[in-house]
Design a protein around this motif. Structure first.
Motif, PDB file in Angstrom:
ATOM      1  N   GLN A  28       0.827  -1.197   0.000  1.00 49.12           N
ATOM      2  CA  GLN A  28       0.000   0.000   0.000  1.00 49.12           C
ATOM      3  C   GLN A  28       0.859   1.244   0.000  1.00 49.12           C
ATOM      4  O   GLN A  28       2.043   1.189   0.336  1.00 49.12           O
ATOM      5  CB  GLN A  28      -0.911   0.009   1.222  1.00 49.12           C
TER       6      GLN A  28
ATOM      7  N   GLY B 268       4.571   1.146  -4.472  1.00 48.21           N
ATOM      8  CA  GLY B 268       3.385   1.167  -3.612  1.00 48.21           C
ATOM      9  C   GLY B 268       2.166   1.668  -4.363  1.00 48.21           C
ATOM     10  O   GLY B 268       1.071   1.133  -4.228  1.00 48.21           O
TER      11      GLY B 268
ATOM     12  N   ARG C 119       0.961  -1.074  -6.835  1.00 55.10           N
ATOM     13  CA  ARG C 119       0.426  -2.260  -6.167  1.00 55.10           C
ATOM     14  C   ARG C 119      -0.904  -1.969  -5.497  1.00 55.10           C
ATOM     15  O   ARG C 119      -1.813  -2.788  -5.518  1.00 55.10           O
ATOM     16  CB  ARG C 119       1.433  -2.798  -5.144  1.00 55.10           C
ATOM     17  N   GLU C 120      -1.032  -0.769  -4.894  1.00 51.41           N
ATOM     18  CA  GLU C 120      -2.301  -0.476  -4.244  1.00 51.41           C
ATOM     19  C   GLU C 120      -3.394  -0.191  -5.268  1.00 51.41           C
ATOM     20  O   GLU C 120      -4.525  -0.660  -5.137  1.00 51.41           O
ATOM     21  CB  GLU C 120      -2.167   0.706  -3.275  1.00 51.41           C
TER      22      GLU C 120
ATOM     23  N   SER D 101      -5.853  -3.295  -4.984  1.00 54.31           N
ATOM     24  CA  SER D 101      -7.090  -3.109  -4.238  1.00 54.31           C
ATOM     25  C   SER D 101      -7.930  -1.958  -4.785  1.00 54.31           C
ATOM     26  O   SER D 101      -8.972  -1.638  -4.233  1.00 54.31           O
ATOM     27  CB  SER D 101      -6.797  -2.909  -2.747  1.00 54.31           C
TER      28      SER D 101
ATOM     29  N   THR E 299      -7.457   1.157  -4.626  1.00 53.75           N
ATOM     30  CA  THR E 299      -7.526   2.323  -3.740  1.00 53.75           C
ATOM     31  C   THR E 299      -6.201   3.067  -3.777  1.00 53.75           C
ATOM     32  O   THR E 299      -5.197   2.544  -4.254  1.00 53.75           O
ATOM     33  CB  THR E 299      -7.801   1.897  -2.289  1.00 53.75           C
TER      34      THR E 299
ATOM     35  N   VAL F 173      -1.364  -7.668  -4.570  1.00 60.56           N
ATOM     36  CA  VAL F 173      -1.219  -7.445  -3.136  1.00 60.56           C
ATOM     37  C   VAL F 173      -0.237  -8.447  -2.533  1.00 60.56           C
ATOM     38  O   VAL F 173       0.380  -8.189  -1.513  1.00 60.56           O
ATOM     39  CB  VAL F 173      -2.595  -7.561  -2.450  1.00 60.56           C
TER      40      VAL F 173
END
Lengths: 249, 215
Positions: B38, B150, B153-154, B158, B160, B188
């Motif tokens: 994240q 980050g 990947r976020e 996800s 977000t 994730v």
């Protein structure tokens, strides 16, 4: 006994230092060009982890944990009565752990040099590198945060995580020796392809995740599927034969 | 850059691109990968490393003439450990949830190879001001990679950013999800960090051919 076996396999495969937590990646990438040097470094890591994790376990139990200093006035059995029960030195754990590791590495180097020059020659250059290998400090910090209960388990944990790290570095070194003969895209050569291969290996190691649960949580869905697939196959075969029959007619 | 001479500015700017600690010098990868699922922990980690490396470089640079070279590794480790304890205590006091999430990886800044590498390669041979710039520059170069990894990947994993649902809600099917978009749950998982960094290296080296390694 069972918990020892479980911890042993869990630390090697499921919680592998390299593939699950990326610890010790720097030396993993830097020293994995040849299998022989990789074996040397891997052996040194096993050795140092086996020594430092139990040692730091004792430091954690008898100095750092909240109330751990109770033994100072003989009240270890009933810590709440001790005059030192309120002391919490856990904020010092980083500095104590790293000092132990640095000292042990230096000590091990001196002892090995004195008693086994041949081992020293094969490990020698790697030992100083190890003091700053994340895997070593990581081992001690995980030991602390997972609250490992006995010194025996701590010893086991250090040893088996070392083996996991050893496996990882030897495997990648073997792959890198072979990949030299392959036609890798120029910008990916060296570091780039090593990253991606490690990623793929990590995905492979994730499949060990179900090993210790005995596949309990995954079992029902897996059992259900083959039957369905089988049914579908039979159905499709039936329809095909039916179609074939229609065509031949 | 009126404040900095050209040579000093180079100390900060080089590590951001052509001398990046992660993609070129191959230092400090351990923590870079584990906490980048994240964006928020990535940024906290980057800021912590900037603090530790900036101050640590100055301290080592000031002490460079009085440290006996035989025990310099232990001295360096103690300096870093002290700074990391400060970071850890501050995080525990003001962002407890986050410090739980980062778990052992704040502690592992101590053995982050970037820090030892810069101490050895730069702070032991240069004055405090230049060492400070070098430290901040390298930590920024490290932070940039962390934030990029980050971010992707976020976003892809996800949907977000900083926990805000920027692509719509996957459960009520709004935004992108309304037209059949799905999150890639794979992003994730830890292995994808390695592959994302591999791709960053690929892009960087395709743009700057001088960085390509011999086989």
């Amino acid at each position: 006994m069972l918990e020892h076996v479980e911890l042993f396999f869990k630390s090697i495969f499921v919680d592998n230092m390299v593939f699950a937590y990326f610890l010790g990646m720097c030396s993993y990438l830097a020293v994995s060009k040849k299998v022989s040097t990789a074996v040397g470094l891997g052996a040194a890591v096993i050795f140092v982890l086996t020594v430092t994790v139990p040692l730091n376990w004792f430091l954690d139990q008898y100095i750092l944990q909240p109330g751990a200093l109770a033994w100072l006035d003989g009240n270890r059995a009933t810590p709440e009565l001790s005059a030192y029960a309120d002391y919490d030195l856990s904020f010092l754990s980083f500095i104590l752990f790293i000092a132990t590791i640095a000292t042990m590495v230096q000590l091990v180097e001196i002892i090995v040099e004195k008693f086994s020059p041949s081992l020293y020659n094969s490990l020698g250059i790697f030992l100083p590198l190890i003091a700053v290998n994340c895997a070593i400090l990581g081992g001690s910090l995980f030991m602390q945060s997972r609250e490992i209960e006995t010194a025996g388990l701590a010893l086991n944990y250090g040893f088996s995580s070392g083996i996991g790290w050893f496996l990882a570095i030897v495997a990648i070194a073997a792959i890198r020796e072979k990949i030299r003969y392959s036609n890798v895209p120029a910008p990916l050569r060296g570091l780039g392809i090593t990253f991606i291969i490690t990623g793929l290996m990590a995905i492979g190691f994730m499949s060990f995740g179900g090993m210790l649960t005995g596949g309990d949580d995954a079992a029902p869905s897996l059992e259900g599927q083959p039957e369905k697939v089988g049914l579908q196959l039979e159905e499709s075969i039936e329809t095909e034969t039916a179609q074939a029959a229609v065509i031949s007619e | 850059m009126g404040l900095l001479s050209k040579k000093d500015a180079k100390l900060i700017l080089d590590p951001l691109t052509d001398d990046n600690p992660i993609t070129i010098q191959v230092l400090g990868i351990c923590s870079a990968l584990a906490i980048t699922a994240q964006l928020k922990p990535s940024i906290v980690m980057a800021v912590s490393v900037i603090f530790v490396l900036g101050i640590g470089n100055v301290v080592i640079s000031l002490m460079r003439n009085i440290i006996p070279s035989k025990i310099r590794i232990i001295v360096q480790l103690i300096v870093v450990a002290t700074l990391v304890i400060i970071v850890d205590q501050v995080l525990k006091a003001f962002a407890y949830e986050l410090s739980k999430e980062l778990s052992v990886f704040i502690g592992l800044i101590i053995t982050n190879c970037i820090i030892m590498g810069r101490f050895e390669a730069f702070a032991l041979g240069n004055g405090p001001w230049r060492s400070f710039l070098d430290g901040v520059g390298n930590a920024l170069g490290y932070g940039v990679i962390l934030v990029v990894v980050g971010f992707f990947r976020e976003l892809l994993g996800s949907g977000t950013l900083f926990g805000f649902k920027v692509l719509g809600d996957p459960i009520t099917k709004t935004g992108l999800y309304a037209i059949g978009y799905e999150n890639n749950g794979f992003m994730v998982l830890p292995p994808m960090a390695l592959i994302v960094v591999g791709i960053i290296i690929w892009v960087q080296r395709s743009r700057n051919k001088a960085l390509i390694e011999e086989n």
